[in-house]
Scaffold this active site. Structure first.
Site, PDB file in Angstrom:
ATOM      1  CB  SER A 150      -0.956   0.014   1.190  1.00 19.19           C
ATOM      2  OG  SER A 150      -1.944  -0.984   1.044  1.00 19.19           O
ATOM      3  N   GLY A 188      -4.590  -2.363  -0.920  1.00 18.78           N
ATOM      4  CA  GLY A 188      -3.760  -1.964  -2.045  1.00 18.78           C
ATOM      5  C   GLY A 188      -3.503  -0.473  -2.031  1.00 18.78           C
ATOM      6  CB  CYS A 226      -7.172  -1.316   3.148  1.00 17.80           C
ATOM      7  SG  CYS A 226      -6.254   0.239   3.201  1.00 17.80           S
ATOM      8  CG  ASN A 248      -0.573   2.069   4.631  1.00 18.38           C
ATOM      9  OD1 ASN A 248      -0.619   3.248   4.285  1.00 18.38           O
ATOM     10  ND2 ASN A 248       0.196   1.191   4.021  1.00 18.38           N
ATOM     11  CG  HIS A 264      -4.270  -3.040   7.246  1.00 18.85           C
ATOM     12  ND1 HIS A 264      -4.053  -3.761   6.087  1.00 18.85           N
ATOM     13  CD2 HIS A 264      -4.242  -1.739   6.882  1.00 18.85           C
ATOM     14  CE1 HIS A 264      -3.900  -2.930   5.069  1.00 18.85           C
ATOM     15  NE2 HIS A 264      -4.011  -1.697   5.535  1.00 18.85           N
ATOM     16  CD  GLU A 274      -3.686  -7.099   7.557  1.00 18.09           C
ATOM     17  OE1 GLU A 274      -2.954  -6.175   7.140  1.00 18.09           O
ATOM     18  OE2 GLU A 274      -4.925  -7.016   7.589  1.00 18.09           O
TER      19      GLU A 274
END
Length: 354
Positions: free
Chosen positions: A44, A217, A244, A286, A328, A330
């Protein structure tokens, strides 16, 4: 070698150039205190010069186990102090060796607080990392170059592949995938079939998957209309989970709109409120774009919001098994508060099969 970070507004910041590589990109900042290698390899950041606000970088070294992509994606790094003698049982090399091996422009010994204040008050902008002895003519020529907008094409996989060996078959559209998303899905009993960003809806559905996953991305969702068109064709066919950029493409496909944030959300300690329960989660983020509240389709329910600025951080479809988050879950890098979202995705796939 002395170097400079020069912004398009004319501001200049001095530092030391690691190696001789120079670069052009959009200047952004990340506030995380750890996870610098995960940030360096997060797709990203493609096309962006990443400033890390934490002043001590490289303390625990580098290790290929922390890689979130096959190589770094950012256009450059701006750092304060770099550790010469890292200390950690997982350390395999110094972060300077890692950066130089991949030939990423890096300026260090920089007043990153001043850089961050500049971006925080004036917004993200074009910038260059150059040697201090470059002529003014060269500098202006570099700053005049346009930023590329094909970020997704630069980071998507070149070929399909499969990860994991679980009960649920998931077709994942890779627009800038992070490794730990695969790990998280596999830990939730999924076999993940990863496809390039240009894959058609028909190809994604050809293997009769139990669910569709839209990856994070880089860049503006408006720059990937072909992905949005694909998502439109997938709606209602299978349960869908997006992260995202994935949430932005889903919202756009459902009739919503996105907008660019002044300086984005990038860090590992962003508070997000789950509107369904009232609980606040600490999240890793992000992104430079967000979903607009204006013109939000009636079919979308907002499930999560940023505590800092109130922007949309999560959505669900009112009638279809579609959910997505802006942050995010993860956790690479970041807290592990949000792994439950992957379990919710597998539950949606199980219910859809019934």
């Amino acid at each position: 070698m002395k170097g400079l970070l020069i912004l398009e507004n004319g501001a200049r910041f001095e530092g030391d150039l690691l190696g001789t590589v120079e670069g052009l990109g959009e200047l952004v900042f990340n506030t995380g205190m750890t996870g610098y290698q995960e940030c360096f390899t997060d797709p990203s950041y493609e096309g962006q010069i990443l400033t890390l606000t934490y002043p001590l970088i490289g303390n625990y070294g580098a290790n290929d186990l922390f890689m979130q992509n096959r190589k770094p994606a950012a256009a450059g790094y701006v750092l304060d102090q770099i550790a010469d003698h890292p200390s950690n049982w997982e350390c395999k090399e110094k972060i300077t060796d890692f950066i130089e091996r991949y030939h990423v422009p890096c300026l260090y010994n920089v007043d990153t607080r001043a850089v961050t204040r500049m971006v925080r008050t004036q917004g993200v902008m074009k910038a260059i990392i150059v040697s201090a002895d470059r002529s003014e003519e060269f500098i202006q020529a570099e700053l005049a170059k346009p930023l590329h907008r094909d970020q997704v094409e630069r980071v998507t996989t070149a070929y399909p592949y499969t990860y994991g060996n679980g009960k649920y078959q998931v077709s994942l559209l890779d627009c800038g995938l992070k490794k730990n998303i695969l790990v998280s899905l596999a830990a939730n009993d999924c076999t993940v079939h990863v496809f390039p960003a240009h894959t058609s809806a028909e190809e994604l559905l050809a293997g009769n998957p139990d669910g569709i996953f839209l990856s994070p991305g880089p860049g503006d969702p408006k720059d990937v209309p072909y992905v949005v068109d694909t998502v439109k064709k997938l709606i209602g066919k299978r349960p869908i989970f997006g992260i995202c950029l994935g949430i932005q493409m889903l919202a756009t496909a459902l009739g919503g709109h996105t907008f660019k944030l002044p300086f984005g959300h990038r860090g590992s300690n962003h508070p997000v409120k789950d509107l369904r329960t009232g609980r606040v989660y600490i999240t890793s983020q992000n992104h430079g774009y967000a979903i607009s509240d204006e013109g939000l389709p009636d079919s979308i329910v907002v499930t999560h919001r940023s505590v800092n600025d109130g922007t949309i951080e999560g959505i669900r479809h009112k009638t279809l098994p579609i959910q997505a988050v802006q942050y995010h879950p993860e956790a690479s890098p970041g807290p592990k508060d949000n792994f439950y979202l992957f379990a919710e995705f597998t539950k949606a796939m199980e219910e859809f099969k019934k």
